[in-house]
Enzyme design. Sequence first.
Site, PDB file in Angstrom:
ATOM      1  N   CYS A 203       1.775  -4.738  -8.096  1.00 48.66           N
ATOM      2  CA  CYS A 203       0.400  -4.339  -7.783  1.00 48.66           C
ATOM      3  C   CYS A 203      -0.527  -4.858  -8.876  1.00 48.66           C
ATOM      4  O   CYS A 203      -1.647  -5.293  -8.618  1.00 48.66           O
ATOM      5  CB  CYS A 203       0.272  -2.818  -7.731  1.00 48.66           C
ATOM      6  N   HIS A 207      -4.425  -6.351  -9.470  1.00 49.56           N
ATOM      7  CA  HIS A 207      -5.293  -5.179  -9.646  1.00 49.56           C
ATOM      8  C   HIS A 207      -5.351  -4.629 -11.061  1.00 49.56           C
ATOM      9  O   HIS A 207      -5.487  -3.417 -11.239  1.00 49.56           O
ATOM     10  CB  HIS A 207      -4.850  -4.064  -8.701  1.00 49.56           C
ATOM     11  N   ARG A 251      -3.105   1.085   3.901  1.00 43.83           N
ATOM     12  CA  ARG A 251      -3.559   0.106   2.906  1.00 43.83           C
ATOM     13  C   ARG A 251      -2.380  -0.302   2.006  1.00 43.83           C
ATOM     14  O   ARG A 251      -2.142  -1.473   1.743  1.00 43.83           O
ATOM     15  CB  ARG A 251      -4.705   0.709   2.096  1.00 43.83           C
ATOM     16  N   CYS A 255      -0.459  -3.833   1.408  1.00 45.69           N
ATOM     17  CA  CYS A 255      -0.300  -4.446   0.082  1.00 45.69           C
ATOM     18  C   CYS A 255       1.156  -4.829  -0.146  1.00 45.69           C
ATOM     19  O   CYS A 255       1.450  -5.878  -0.705  1.00 45.69           O
ATOM     20  CB  CYS A 255      -0.746  -3.481  -1.012  1.00 45.69           C
TER      21      CYS A 255
END
Lengths: 294, 103
Positions: A203, A207, A251, A255
């Site tokens: 992730c 991010h 969501r 991802c």
Amino acid sequence: MQSPVLRSNPPRPKRVALSWAVLIMIWISSLTTLQAQDTLAPNAKSLPAEGSSEKAIAEYRQMLQDENPADLYVLKGKALWDQARGPKQRALSNCDLGLGGGVFKGAWTQLPRYFEDTKSVQDLESRLLSCMQDIQGFNSGELVRSDFSNPERVNLSLLAAYVASESEGLPFKVPLSNAAELEMYRAGKKLFYYRAGTHDFSCSTCHSDDSRRIRLQDLPNLTTQAGAGFAYGSWPAYRLSTGSVWTMQQRLADCFRQQRFPKPIFASHATIALSVYMGVNANGAKAAAPGLKR
Amino acid sequence: MSDPMRIRLQSVAGVTTVKVLMSHEMESGQRRGEDGRIIPIWNIQDVSASWNGKVVMTAEWGGGISKNPFMQFAVKGTKPGDKISITWKDNRGDSRTDEVLVT
């Protein structure tokens, strides 16, 4: 696009050049597509805006600001909440979202949290799933195994949008008050930085940095309060590209897909742990759900 | 059964801006489903807006309009208490009318 031409006929410079031109054109057109896929930032001011595409998106968002189609789904979610449904033909009225039966205001901004009755840390969707099972008699296992297009799963998303909308504007206060919540936070943080899959992604690859970007548009930095507040605080949201309401669970599942990870199990510990991590990072930021996304 | 529209009005000096959000699938009739078959066309074809019963705007829509369409227009010369009403009709013969009062 693997250009089998190149492999089967090696020494042909002209054709090679042509293939490259085609590939470059495809690449450019994919960039254009990505440009249209940017997140529509509700608090565009707090995020670095660059170039005209961001401006156009901000303008578009301005036009729709008061008229988020998500509002239509919030109305449907509210109607579903009060409706007697499921095998037991009962309404969800007394579903406890953490602040007592039927209390909405501020409930979502304090989720995920530990629930005594289920002995687990639950996010909004998994808590609603428990209520649908315990109060209405739905088979939660069946719902977990189905996909996001299952009509009851769609209903769950609408309920989530309704519950979240009741906390709009309130600051996040996701608790870390006991060992279970702390453990989930730590697990979520570990998962956030865990690199895996064919692309060796985590992730954090996309991010965790304000100054760099992996595609044309900015993605929120989920390690900061502003970024996590913007991202965690605006789901459930209406997605213009799908014309439907997505929750954080969906969501996250997407991802995972983009990282080429296996599909996460709906409402699993892994997904909830990631939400705890994001939610705690967002603490203090204001809830803005239901959001409006590209 | 069709879902209600959301209509919001903003009045400044006798000019009322009307913002309408409609709940409709707006299937274009060009898309194919997972089974490879064309998804039948299903969209709003006629929209009309009236001000105290008098038609002030009409529109013909089709497959190029998005799902859950948003529409905005302005009416000059409105007074508090005036009635703005919006009607849509789709190709299946379904229709819906919602109205609001100018404040």
